[in-house]
Design a protein around this motif. Structure first.
Motif, PDB file in Angstrom:
ATOM      1  N   ARG A 265      75.117  67.689 -42.075  1.00 38.67           N
ATOM      2  CA  ARG A 265      76.310  67.185 -42.770  1.00 38.67           C
ATOM      3  C   ARG A 265      77.577  67.604 -42.015  1.00 38.67           C
ATOM      4  NH1 ARG A 265      75.632  65.768 -48.354  1.00 38.67           N
ATOM      5  NH2 ARG A 265      73.413  65.639 -48.826  1.00 38.67           N
TER       6      ARG A 265
ATOM      7  N   ASP B 203      62.302  69.063 -41.521  1.00 44.07           N
ATOM      8  CA  ASP B 203      61.362  69.266 -40.415  1.00 44.07           C
ATOM      9  C   ASP B 203      61.228  70.745 -40.068  1.00 44.07           C
ATOM     10  OD1 ASP B 203      63.915  69.666 -39.448  1.00 44.07           O
ATOM     11  OD2 ASP B 203      63.534  68.716 -37.518  1.00 44.07           O
TER      12      ASP B 203
ATOM     13  N   ARG C 103      62.407  57.882 -38.677  1.00 40.07           N
ATOM     14  CA  ARG C 103      63.061  58.067 -37.366  1.00 40.07           C
ATOM     15  C   ARG C 103      62.015  58.559 -36.357  1.00 40.07           C
ATOM     16  NH1 ARG C 103      65.950  62.830 -40.049  1.00 40.07           N
ATOM     17  NH2 ARG C 103      64.353  64.419 -39.831  1.00 40.07           N
TER      18      ARG C 103
HETATM   19  O1   DC Z   1      69.198  68.303 -47.426  1.00 41.70           O
HETATM   20  P1   DC Z   1      70.419  67.410 -47.302  1.00 41.70           P
HETATM   21  O2   DC Z   1      70.442  66.242 -48.247  1.00 41.70           O
HETATM   22  O3   DC Z   1      71.695  68.176 -47.335  1.00 41.70           O
HETATM   23  O4   DC Z   1      70.300  66.772 -45.845  1.00 41.70           O
HETATM   24  C1   DC Z   1      71.227  65.846 -45.368  1.00 41.70           C
HETATM   25  C2   DC Z   1      70.597  64.952 -44.327  1.00 41.70           C
HETATM   26  O5   DC Z   1      70.306  65.695 -43.158  1.00 41.70           O
HETATM   27  C3   DC Z   1      69.309  64.265 -44.726  1.00 41.70           C
HETATM   28  O6   DC Z   1      69.541  62.944 -45.157  1.00 41.70           O
HETATM   29  C4   DC Z   1      68.488  64.248 -43.479  1.00 41.70           C
HETATM   30  C5   DC Z   1      69.087  65.269 -42.584  1.00 41.70           C
HETATM   31  N1   DC Z   1      68.237  66.439 -42.357  1.00 41.70           N
HETATM   32  C6   DC Z   1      67.301  66.342 -41.366  1.00 41.70           C
HETATM   33  O7   DC Z   1      67.140  65.289 -40.761  1.00 41.70           O
HETATM   34  N2   DC Z   1      66.541  67.435 -41.044  1.00 41.70           N
HETATM   35  C7   DC Z   1      66.695  68.585 -41.717  1.00 41.70           C
HETATM   36  N3   DC Z   1      65.950  69.650 -41.372  1.00 41.70           N
HETATM   37  C8   DC Z   1      67.636  68.680 -42.759  1.00 41.70           C
HETATM   38  C9   DC Z   1      68.388  67.582 -43.067  1.00 41.70           C
END
Ligand code: DC
Length: 226
Positions: A41, A132, A188
């Motif tokens: 973010r 991940d 992705r």
């Molecule tokens: O957990 P969150 O909703 O705050 O995460 C925001 C975005 O970040 C989520 O849509 C996908 C990405 N994200 C990611 O790809 N890998 C992570 N380890 C954490 C978040």
């Protein structure tokens, strides 16, 4: 309950309560809590402000990659910071939520975030939540949890959370955003959201936080306290 120095990786879909759960777990065992989504973010806020992503979510990958070299994104007393500026509230808005998944597909962004997370996680006794962590960031984490819940219940929780913070949120757009993010996150090519083979599934659609802690303590006791 005392547990050894381990890494607890909590992955799962958006708005399944990962961060609330992870914070309580960290507090219970005096572990450090690290919110990996906050870094994605934070990079998204940076990309918007510097013009590396437009309203159609087209990304200037080269420009963004170059700018990451000087981006001081880190955690501090009030949450997430860029340099000395606290960005904790700004990164929780729908404006950021709408662009964070596309930003998180960029491999150079993932490398930047992974590097930071591995540095922060060196100390062990860490609870980290994300998409991940158990598959890519800490594949050797001693305890991996994969959280899921009914999408409508997740959207209701998220909308209530945003309304409580005085942010506008109607259920339909929150649900749509959530499902879009689930799709992008799971499809992705770099480090998609998926359950690590050795992760334990926690479906908390109908569980309170207390139920979830009881569930977790039982697992910890069986695995680490015998
Ligand atoms: O957990 P969150 O909703 O705050 O995460 C925001 C975005 O970040 C989520 O849509 C996908 C990405 N994200 C990611 O790809 N890998 C992570 N380890 C954490 C978040």
């Amino acid at each position: 309950m005392h547990i050894p120095d381990i890494i607890i990786a909590i992955d799962g879909y958006s708005s399944t309560g990962k961060s609330s759960f992870a914070k309580i777990v960290a507090n219970e065992f005096s572990f450090l809590y690290l919110d990996s989504g906050a870094l994605y973010r934070g990079v998204t806020l940076h990309a918007i402000e510097k013009g590396f992503i437009d309203d159609g979510c087209r990304i200037d990958v080269d420009g963004l990659e170059e700018s990451l070299k000087g981006l001081d994104l880190h955690f501090g007393p009030e949450g997430t910071y860029i340099g000395e500026r606290c960005i904790e509230d700004e990164i929780r808005s729908l404006k950021i939520a709408e662009k964070v998944s596309p930003i998180a597909t960029v491999p150079q962004v993932r490398e930047y975030v992974d590097r930071k997370l591995r540095e922060f996680g060196k100390a062990k006794r860490v609870v980290m939540d994300g998409r991940d962590i158990g598959t890519t960031v800490f594949p050797d984490a001693e305890l991996k949890i994969f959280m899921t819940a009914d999408p409508v219940i997740r959207a209701q929780r998220r909308a209530a959370e945003m309304n409580a913070k005085g942010m506008e949120a109607d259920l339909e757009s929150v649900l749509r955003n959530l499902q879009e993010r689930d799709y992008i996150d799971s499809h992705r090519s770099t480090s998609p959201l998926s359950k690590a083979e050795d992760a334990i599934v926690l479906d908390n659609s109908h569980m309170t936080m207390e139920d979830q802690m009881i569930w977790l303590k039982k697992i910890i006791e069986e695995r680490f306290c015998k």
